[in-house]
Write a protein that holds these residues in place. Structure first.
Motif, short mmCIF file in Angstrom:
data_model
loop_
_atom_site.label_atom_id
_atom_site.label_comp_id
_atom_site.label_asym_id
_atom_site.label_seq_id
_atom_site.Cartn_x
_atom_site.Cartn_y
_atom_site.Cartn_z
N ARG A 156 0.85 -1.19 0.00
CA ARG A 156 0.00 0.00 0.00
C ARG A 156 0.88 1.24 0.00
NH1 ARG A 156 -5.07 1.56 0.65
NH2 ARG A 156 -5.51 3.48 1.76
N GLU A 157 0.54 2.19 -0.85
CA GLU A 157 1.31 3.43 -0.93
C GLU A 157 0.65 4.57 -0.16
OE1 GLU A 157 2.44 4.49 -4.95
OE2 GLU A 157 2.50 2.37 -5.53
N LYS A 158 -0.64 4.75 -0.37
CA LYS A 158 -1.37 5.88 0.21
C LYS A 158 -1.43 5.78 1.74
CE LYS A 158 -5.96 7.96 0.05
NZ LYS A 158 -7.33 7.78 -0.41
N GLY A 159 -1.09 6.89 2.39
CA GLY A 159 -1.19 6.95 3.85
C GLY A 159 -0.19 6.08 4.57
N THR A 160 0.94 5.82 3.93
CA THR A 160 1.96 4.94 4.51
C THR A 160 3.34 5.58 4.34
OG1 THR A 160 2.57 3.73 2.50
CG2 THR A 160 0.60 2.95 3.69
N LEU A 186 10.38 2.90 -1.27
CA LEU A 186 9.92 1.59 -1.74
C LEU A 186 9.45 1.61 -3.19
CD1 LEU A 186 8.04 0.44 1.48
CD2 LEU A 186 10.39 -0.08 0.76
N GLY A 187 9.30 2.79 -3.76
CA GLY A 187 8.93 2.89 -5.17
C GLY A 187 10.10 2.62 -6.11
N GLU A 244 12.23 -9.19 -1.18
CA GLU A 244 12.64 -9.41 0.22
C GLU A 244 12.65 -8.09 0.98
OE1 GLU A 244 13.05 -12.44 1.68
OE2 GLU A 244 12.29 -13.12 -0.25
N GLU A 245 13.18 -7.05 0.36
CA GLU A 245 13.20 -5.73 1.01
C GLU A 245 11.79 -5.19 1.22
OE1 GLU A 245 17.13 -3.38 -0.33
OE2 GLU A 245 15.92 -4.14 -2.02
N LEU A 246 10.93 -5.39 0.23
CA LEU A 246 9.55 -4.93 0.37
C LEU A 246 8.84 -5.68 1.48
CD1 LEU A 246 8.53 -4.57 -3.39
CD2 LEU A 246 9.27 -2.76 -1.83
N LEU A 247 9.03 -6.99 1.54
CA LEU A 247 8.42 -7.79 2.61
C LEU A 247 8.95 -7.35 3.98
CD1 LEU A 247 8.45 -11.29 0.92
CD2 LEU A 247 6.40 -10.08 1.73
N ASP A 248 10.25 -7.10 4.07
CA ASP A 248 10.82 -6.62 5.33
C ASP A 248 10.11 -5.33 5.77
OD1 ASP A 248 12.68 -8.69 5.40
OD2 ASP A 248 14.33 -7.46 4.61
N ALA A 249 9.92 -4.42 4.83
CA ALA A 249 9.26 -3.15 5.14
C ALA A 249 7.81 -3.37 5.56
CB ALA A 249 9.33 -2.21 3.94
N GLU A 308 7.79 -4.67 9.07
CA GLU A 308 8.19 -3.64 10.03
C GLU A 308 7.12 -2.55 10.17
OE1 GLU A 308 11.81 -0.46 10.82
OE2 GLU A 308 12.15 -2.16 9.47
N HIS A 309 6.43 -2.28 9.07
CA HIS A 309 5.38 -1.25 9.03
C HIS A 309 4.12 -1.89 8.43
CE1 HIS A 309 8.51 1.83 9.64
NE2 HIS A 309 9.20 1.16 8.75
N PRO A 310 3.32 -2.59 9.24
CA PRO A 310 2.16 -3.32 8.69
C PRO A 310 1.17 -2.45 7.92
CG PRO A 310 2.60 -4.00 10.95
CD PRO A 310 3.50 -2.84 10.66
N ILE A 311 1.19 -1.14 8.13
CA ILE A 311 0.30 -0.26 7.37
C ILE A 311 0.62 -0.35 5.87
CG2 ILE A 311 1.74 1.83 7.54
CD1 ILE A 311 -2.10 1.76 7.86
#
Length: 140
Positions: free
Chosen positions: A59-63, A70-71, A78-83, A86-89
């Protein structure tokens, strides 16, 4: 039928999806994923089962998507999953896991694809958009 929704009660799409599940006569397991995020294995499995890429499930909006860079297309899954962990939003919502499949329910009526045809009459979204008619049949 066991159905699980990864839910954010502050999200209208998530609330509409939950209401449609209940309209089908199913009381799902509700996981407020911001408080209780899925494990890495669960998240990877949901994304794969929904037929999505990791990038499609973020999710991009409001995060913090932009501030974390991340764009950048060079960022690995793997990096995206880590993020996301770490930030479930950053986990797009709502994911619904049911015996008939797993979907990222955006728009909310996507959930109808994985529910039995047991709807209890009409259903309209919070904004008034009709989704099911008086007979519980899909309009949209």
């Amino acid at each position: 039928m066991t159905v699980t929704i990864y839910h954010n009660p502050a999200c209208g799409t998530s609330r509409n999806t939950l209401a449609m599940i209940r309209n089908a006569g199913i009381e799902p397991t509700v996981v407020e994923y911001l408080k209780n995020p899925p494990s890495r294995a669960e998240l990877e499995a949901m994304i794969a089962a929904a037929g999505l890429t990791v990038r499609q499930a973020i999710r991009e909006k409001g995060t913090p998507f932009a501030e974390l860079g991340l764009g950048d297309p060079s960022r690995s899954d793997e990096e995206l999953l880590d993020a996301m962990l770490e930030h479930p939003i950053l986990i797009n919502r709502p994911f619904v896991v049911a015996p008939l499949g797993t979907r990222l329910c955006r728009p909310s009526e996507v959930v109808l694809d994985i529910l039995p045809d047991t709807h209890k009459g009409p259903f309209s979204k919070e904004d008034g958009e009709a989704v099911l008619d008086a007979g519980g049949k899909r309009i949209v």
